[in-house]
Design a protein around this motif. Structure first.
Motif, mmCIF file in Angstrom:
data_model
loop_
_atom_site.group_PDB
_atom_site.id
_atom_site.type_symbol
_atom_site.label_atom_id
_atom_site.label_comp_id
_atom_site.label_asym_id
_atom_site.label_seq_id
_atom_site.Cartn_x
_atom_site.Cartn_y
_atom_site.Cartn_z
ATOM 1 N N GLU A 1 11.977 -10.085 -3.646
ATOM 2 C CA GLU A 1 11.615 -9.302 -2.476
ATOM 3 C C GLU A 1 10.306 -8.549 -2.610
ATOM 4 O O GLU A 1 9.456 -8.625 -1.743
ATOM 5 N N HIS A 2 10.151 -7.783 -3.683
ATOM 6 C CA HIS A 2 9.082 -6.796 -3.698
ATOM 7 C C HIS A 2 8.726 -6.431 -5.132
ATOM 8 O O HIS A 2 9.600 -6.259 -5.964
ATOM 9 N N PHE B 1 22.541 0.786 -7.303
ATOM 10 C CA PHE B 1 21.386 0.192 -7.978
ATOM 11 C C PHE B 1 20.224 1.175 -8.193
ATOM 12 O O PHE B 1 19.724 1.311 -9.300
ATOM 13 N N LEU B 2 19.789 1.832 -7.134
ATOM 14 C CA LEU B 2 18.610 2.686 -7.240
ATOM 15 C C LEU B 2 18.867 3.955 -8.059
ATOM 16 O O LEU B 2 18.098 4.277 -8.967
ATOM 17 N N GLY C 1 21.569 -4.495 -10.984
ATOM 18 C CA GLY C 1 21.608 -5.501 -9.933
ATOM 19 C C GLY C 1 20.252 -6.151 -9.750
ATOM 20 O O GLY C 1 19.634 -6.584 -10.719
ATOM 21 N N PRO C 2 19.726 -6.140 -8.526
ATOM 22 C CA PRO C 2 18.452 -6.803 -8.251
ATOM 23 C C PRO C 2 17.210 -5.949 -8.533
ATOM 24 O O PRO C 2 16.103 -6.363 -8.230
ATOM 25 N N ALA D 1 11.090 6.679 -3.660
ATOM 26 C CA ALA D 1 10.602 6.635 -2.280
ATOM 27 C C ALA D 1 10.195 5.228 -1.853
ATOM 28 O O ALA D 1 10.547 4.774 -0.758
ATOM 29 N N ARG D 2 9.470 4.537 -2.719
ATOM 30 C CA ARG D 2 8.989 3.198 -2.333
ATOM 31 C C ARG D 2 10.115 2.180 -2.256
ATOM 32 O O ARG D 2 10.143 1.344 -1.350
ATOM 33 N N VAL D 3 11.036 2.235 -3.201
ATOM 34 C CA VAL D 3 12.174 1.304 -3.149
ATOM 35 C C VAL D 3 13.052 1.651 -1.947
ATOM 36 O O VAL D 3 13.526 0.754 -1.241
#
Length: 90
Positions: free
Chosen positions: A11-12, A53-54, A80-81, A30-32
């Motif tokens: 994704e990113h 996850f975050l 996770g991802p 913030a960015r995620v």
């Protein structure tokens, strides 16, 4: 100086460079979060994603990452991802 990089699988990819790991953790969060918020997931799925996850990655960066970087070592964490890595930069 610290270089922080992260990737959301398929994704990113993004990075941040600076002197303050707390600021780096805030930028990562913030960015995620911005990417997840615009992903089209349902609100309850977004909240689950942030919690599962975050949050563990950001919390690890603030704790273990701070200690590792202070010793001049690398830090990384995956949930996770999401994968994040930080390294001291000369």
């Amino acid at each position: 100086m610290i270089k922080l990089s992260w990737a959301l699988v398929a994704e990113h990819v993004d990075e941040w460079t600076g002197d303050d790991i707390a600021q780096g953790a805030a930028v990562l969060e913030a960015r995620v979060s911005a990417v997840v918020d615009t992903s089209g997931m349902k609100p309850e799925t977004v909240q689950h994603w942030r919690t599962t996850f975050l949050a563990p990655v950001v919390d690890s960066l603030r704790a273990e990452g701070t200690c590792s970087l202070a010793r001049g070592e690398l830090w990384s964490k995956a949930a996770g991802p999401l994968l994040a890595c930080a390294s001291p930069v000369d």
